[in-house]
Design a protein around this motif. Structure first.
Motif, short mmCIF file in Angstrom:
data_model
loop_
_atom_site.label_atom_id
_atom_site.label_comp_id
_atom_site.label_asym_id
_atom_site.label_seq_id
_atom_site.Cartn_x
_atom_site.Cartn_y
_atom_site.Cartn_z
N SER A 142 -8.32 -4.10 37.83
CA SER A 142 -8.48 -4.27 39.28
C SER A 142 -9.71 -3.50 39.74
CB SER A 142 -7.24 -3.73 39.99
OG SER A 142 -7.21 -2.32 39.85
N ALA A 143 -10.07 -3.73 41.01
CA ALA A 143 -11.17 -2.96 41.59
C ALA A 143 -10.86 -1.46 41.49
CB ALA A 143 -11.38 -3.37 43.04
N LYS A 144 -9.60 -1.10 41.76
CA LYS A 144 -9.21 0.30 41.62
C LYS A 144 -9.35 0.77 40.18
CE LYS A 144 -5.81 0.52 45.35
NZ LYS A 144 -4.44 0.10 45.60
N GLY A 145 -8.98 -0.09 39.25
CA GLY A 145 -9.08 0.26 37.83
C GLY A 145 -10.53 0.49 37.41
N VAL A 146 -11.42 -0.37 37.88
CA VAL A 146 -12.84 -0.22 37.55
C VAL A 146 -13.35 1.13 38.09
CG1 VAL A 146 -15.15 -1.15 37.99
CG2 VAL A 146 -13.27 -2.70 37.41
N GLU A 147 -12.93 1.44 39.30
CA GLU A 147 -13.40 2.68 39.92
C GLU A 147 -12.88 3.91 39.14
OE1 GLU A 147 -11.73 3.61 43.72
OE2 GLU A 147 -12.64 5.61 43.42
N CYS A 148 -11.60 3.86 38.75
CA CYS A 148 -11.04 4.97 37.97
C CYS A 148 -11.77 5.14 36.65
CB CYS A 148 -9.55 4.72 37.67
SG CYS A 148 -8.52 4.99 39.10
N LEU A 149 -12.04 4.00 36.02
CA LEU A 149 -12.72 4.00 34.74
C LEU A 149 -14.07 4.71 34.84
CD1 LEU A 149 -12.49 2.72 31.96
CD2 LEU A 149 -13.68 0.72 32.88
N ARG A 150 -14.80 4.38 35.90
CA ARG A 150 -16.12 4.98 36.07
C ARG A 150 -15.98 6.49 36.30
NH1 ARG A 150 -18.68 0.18 39.95
NH2 ARG A 150 -18.80 -1.38 38.29
N ARG A 151 -14.96 6.85 37.06
CA ARG A 151 -14.76 8.29 37.28
C ARG A 151 -14.42 8.98 35.96
NH1 ARG A 151 -10.27 7.86 41.74
NH2 ARG A 151 -9.99 10.10 41.35
N MET A 152 -13.60 8.33 35.14
CA MET A 152 -13.23 8.93 33.86
C MET A 152 -14.43 9.04 32.93
SD MET A 152 -9.65 6.85 33.52
CE MET A 152 -8.94 7.47 32.00
N LEU A 153 -15.27 8.00 32.94
CA LEU A 153 -16.46 8.03 32.08
C LEU A 153 -17.43 9.10 32.56
CD1 LEU A 153 -16.94 4.22 31.43
CD2 LEU A 153 -16.49 5.98 29.69
N ALA A 154 -17.37 9.40 33.86
CA ALA A 154 -18.22 10.46 34.40
C ALA A 154 -17.62 11.84 34.16
CB ALA A 154 -18.45 10.23 35.90
N GLY A 155 -16.49 11.86 33.47
CA GLY A 155 -15.93 13.15 33.08
C GLY A 155 -14.80 13.66 33.96
N GLU A 156 -14.47 12.90 34.99
CA GLU A 156 -13.41 13.35 35.88
C GLU A 156 -12.04 13.16 35.24
OE1 GLU A 156 -13.67 11.64 39.81
OE2 GLU A 156 -11.59 12.18 40.27
N GLU A 157 -11.14 14.07 35.54
CA GLU A 157 -9.74 13.95 35.12
C GLU A 157 -9.00 13.14 36.19
OE1 GLU A 157 -6.88 14.77 32.24
OE2 GLU A 157 -8.89 15.70 32.28
N VAL A 158 -8.64 11.91 35.90
CA VAL A 158 -7.96 11.08 36.89
C VAL A 158 -6.48 11.00 36.57
CG1 VAL A 158 -7.91 8.82 38.02
CG2 VAL A 158 -10.08 9.72 37.16
N THR A 159 -5.65 11.18 37.59
CA THR A 159 -4.20 11.06 37.42
C THR A 159 -3.70 9.88 38.24
OG1 THR A 159 -3.76 12.45 39.33
CG2 THR A 159 -4.04 13.57 37.20
N GLN A 160 -2.43 9.54 38.03
CA GLN A 160 -1.87 8.43 38.83
C GLN A 160 -2.02 8.75 40.31
OE1 GLN A 160 2.28 7.96 39.62
NE2 GLN A 160 1.39 6.70 41.23
N GLU A 161 -1.74 9.99 40.67
CA GLU A 161 -1.80 10.38 42.08
C GLU A 161 -3.21 10.18 42.65
OE1 GLU A 161 -0.26 12.11 39.74
OE2 GLU A 161 1.75 11.59 40.42
N SER A 162 -4.21 10.56 41.88
CA SER A 162 -5.58 10.47 42.41
C SER A 162 -6.19 9.09 42.15
CB SER A 162 -6.45 11.56 41.77
OG SER A 162 -6.65 11.29 40.40
N SER A 163 -5.45 8.21 41.50
CA SER A 163 -6.02 6.89 41.16
C SER A 163 -5.89 5.90 42.31
CB SER A 163 -5.29 6.31 39.94
OG SER A 163 -3.97 5.92 40.32
N GLY A 164 -4.94 6.15 43.21
CA GLY A 164 -4.67 5.16 44.25
C GLY A 164 -3.78 4.01 43.77
#
Lengths: 304, 304, 304, 304
Positions: free
Chosen positions: D268-290
């Motif tokens: 999803s659009a949300k998934g793509v955004e999370c992916l980019r954040r993760m590739l940029a080194g961010e720790e993404v959780t369900q809570e912060s994923s939207g």
């Protein structure tokens, strides 16, 4: 139908809204009401789009409702039906909720140009409702038509068939319930069989239900085949119920459908030729017609 | 649009009816209004069936509108969209009146699961209306994409193209009129060419119009392909106009469509594997990805 | 057709393979050959699936080719056609390559239950080939039928129409070429208009081409409508060419189609009633028939 | 399968013909052979049209088989699959004979863009063949997924379920036979119930059979949904058997299908955004994923 279901329907029927859309008063009166079919089935209209005038608007690619007299619309609709111009009829749509035995559902679904959402027996538990024919509907195999019916069964034979249908349905459902239960009859815990497997024990006279949405052209095609005397009685009663509803929804289109399709006849090239010979005074027989016995019988059914 | 056409539309908009059907207030506001697209085109909603709640009702095969919270409906709609359960979305339907250039119509009609009634150039006379692009839309052939566009043409080249488009359209229409006329320019009677033949002289930028009816699932499929940046601009502007309308009609379904389709991305098995390697800290290049250059470029468009 | 294209076709015709599939000798003889239609068009068969026996096998859900006599197959096929059992005919399929004017293509594509790949004018450059009617086909607008033709145009009027069609086609193509060119007529470089835009200058008598794949049931439906005397001549000649091919492919099915569809007639309920009155010796007139003038004229066309 | 049926199949396999059509050697080897599925079912190929090259020919609207290298064809096929250009895949077609339990048939038929001829239980008598699951397939209802399965049933519970399935099937068939018989068990004549009625007593694990014809695009869609791990096992085994056949028929198209569909993933659009954040080194959780919990679980299934 349960009191809760009836209350839900009543609540929906009680609400009205204001709309700018084309509205068919004859159809508004039917909306949501469940018309009984067979012993536990029904059909009810959930929604509809369009009316007789909408067919004409589409055929004319109009900007508004137009000021054409209704008589013009009637002539146009009859012309469209007679010349197999199907696309304007496709501009009306109806959505139904239908409850029907599985063996009827399997015939119905063969009409592919429609949308359907069926109650899922993978996800949910089916109700204990089975179609058991009226004694008058318990017909013998036809002697002349391999896929038709003869006279009703009589006496002990009829009684025996009804007993089997009832007992086998009940036992199958008892076992269905017992298989998916998470405790045994004696109260011990058990795993409980997956619903998607347990359903395979249920016979084809169990009821299912679905939302079914179709355009008017394809609905007419369905009705022509299923309201026909050769259709199996158990689907024909659904088609008959729908015919009554459609007649109130789009009276002009339905009248044209009755005249040109339901009550009309198709002749082959050979049939047309025989007809002309007969009108010219010739005595035509099956032998001199060039038709097979079956064709001749059907041809005589038209002209006599 | 002529004043008479606008008056017909206004008259239809002014009428309201009472209905028991599900009504979408956001869509009622759009009904019949012609939204301009390109220089002479438009889209307008003629009728619709269903709303967000109707999608959920069909998915649940419900007896009524239900008392579920809107948040439940939203979750269900997102679940259905995410898992490609298309049939509940097919339970909504919309009917449009669209005016569009013939070359756009020829792309549009490739979407086969829809109903269409087009203005007939065998039966009627087409209007003198041709699409002439804005200078900013007069794009050069793309150097990198065989079916794409580059920068806008400049200066004399742009002027020459616009002159040709205008002059050729006008001349073609002059001859169309002269061919079907029953008297010559000098006033002598002539037979007048059949309309079905005369129309062949008209170029593909002439406008046609049709009624087009489609269910919401197939409309989403249309929008996904035609609102995409790779679609030809002249059809994309129609898709964009429709997106705005659909967002008001079924806001929950449209939001799910935006998230999972319009804004989402598809990854190949190779793409998923590369992604995992990248997340594990590996430096992946096109060479080490196993993808072709084109695939890699598209993959990088997703992850970057 | 260019010599290169003819050579490609010849090379493909020269190759044979061994197969276990049902093979129709009458169709093998047609494979790949381009049969000319109109001035630059053609139809040619690219592939096919099934034969008369395959229709019967599907109707019987058979395990093998069976040992039924051909006379049994003929009777079954006639029965299926007479009773509108369409699914066995859907079990045969044909794939065609067709070259046809755009205005014919736009009628053809209205038959939605088919697969199509059209030559892309976004991606490729169209050839300079336009349909220019034979003088005998240059018909006047019918005085009695709003979408029909009358007698051929005569003298100067015909000459004028032909000149316009030729000149406008040529000029449009000259400008098409000049717009997409990357240098001007005087040899200066220019950007070159995108193909997807330049094509809009081309009139509807330009030729396009496509691969079109359809099952036999839907092909029969196409042929019934398009080989009909009311179809526009320019599509009817394609339907006629296909009729000849299908007659060699599935001779039994085609004969049944000719008898029951092409040569047959539909009567309304009113028509059946009038017929019976006439056969009983009554003198029936339009006034006493209950039919409109149009219906009566069509009815008399059947019985006389 | 009876020895007679096997002999019919063998006889058909033994015949070869000469054809000019495109022939797929990998598919010829499969033709007619019945591959067993479940305890009494099978799939077998009755006919096919096209091969990998035919997909490319249609995409190119070619005059011949072309002289393009296979590597060009592979690139084109992968491009078409990646960009959802479905029409060239529709140019291949396959016809199957399938024997399957009724509850599987009811799922299968939901795929509407296909042609089907089913064995008629109105006309003919069904065989005594019922699907009885292997013990390992006798799964409990899933605790986490309302339409899924958990572990296999154990011990007495499993034995009890198998006994019920066997006994109820047998009894239902005994009664089916007794109802349609024209004499009673004691040899007295009786009328015999119509087949169209008697069938309603048969449970959903009885086997039916049909001819099913579909184009390659729609077959891929079927396989994507039904070879998926969320599909019910009893239909998945049919999809798996078909995957093996299709891989031999159109190896390039099947490989692209495996890469882009079967083995690919949608974000999803949300998934793509999370992916980019993760590739940029961010720790993404369900809570912060939207994302909802369900979406997050599915997203983690892709990236991990």
């Amino acid at each position: 139908m349960t009191p809760e279901q009836q209350a839900e329907i009543d609540a929906q029927r009680a609400q009205t809204h204001t709309t700018r859309r084309a509205t068919a008063p004859g159809m508004e009166a039917h909306l949501y009401t469940a018309y009984p079919v067979l012993d536990h089935g029904f059909v009810r209209v959930i929604d509809y789009m369009g009316d007789d005038a909408a067919i004409c608007q589409a055929a004319r690619v109009s900007y508004g409702r137009g000021t054409k007299a209704v008589s013009n619309d009637e002539g146009l609709i009859r012309y469209l039906m007679r010349h197999w111009h199907s696309t304007p009829f496709e501009m009306c749509e109806v959505k139904l909720h239908v409850k029907l035995p599985v063996f009827v559902a399997r015939q119905w679904i063969r009409h592919r140009t429609a949308n359907v959402n069926e109650y899922s027996a993978r996800y949910s538990i089916l109700d204990r409702e089975f179609y058991i024919p009226e004694p008058s509907a318990l017909a013998a195999q036809s002697q002349v038509n391999n896929q038709g019916r003869g006279a009703a069964l009589e006496g002990q034979e009829a009684a025996r068939v009804l007993d089997w249908l009832r007992e086998d349905s009940d036992r199958a459902y008892d076992h269905y319930e017992a298989m998916i239960a998470t405790q045994t009859a004696s109260g011990n815990p058990q795993q409980g069989l997956a619903r998607e497997l347990a359903r395979m024990n249920l016979p084809a006279n169990i009821y299912t239900q679905w939302y079914w949405k179709v355009d008017l052209h394809n609905l007419f095609h369905f009705l022509r085949l299923r309201a026909d005397s050769h259709a199996q009685m158990e689907i024909r009663v659904y088609a008959d119920a729908l015919c009554r509803i459609v007649a109130d929804w789009v009276p002009l289109a339905y009248a044209a459908f009755e005249d040109y399709r339901l009550g009309g006849a198709s002749l082959s090239a050979k049939g047309v030729e025989c007809l002309r010979r007969m009108l010219a005074g010739e005595e035509v027989t099956q032998e001199s017609s060039g038709m097979s016995k079956g064709e001749w019988r059907e041809f005589m059914g038209v002209v006599e």
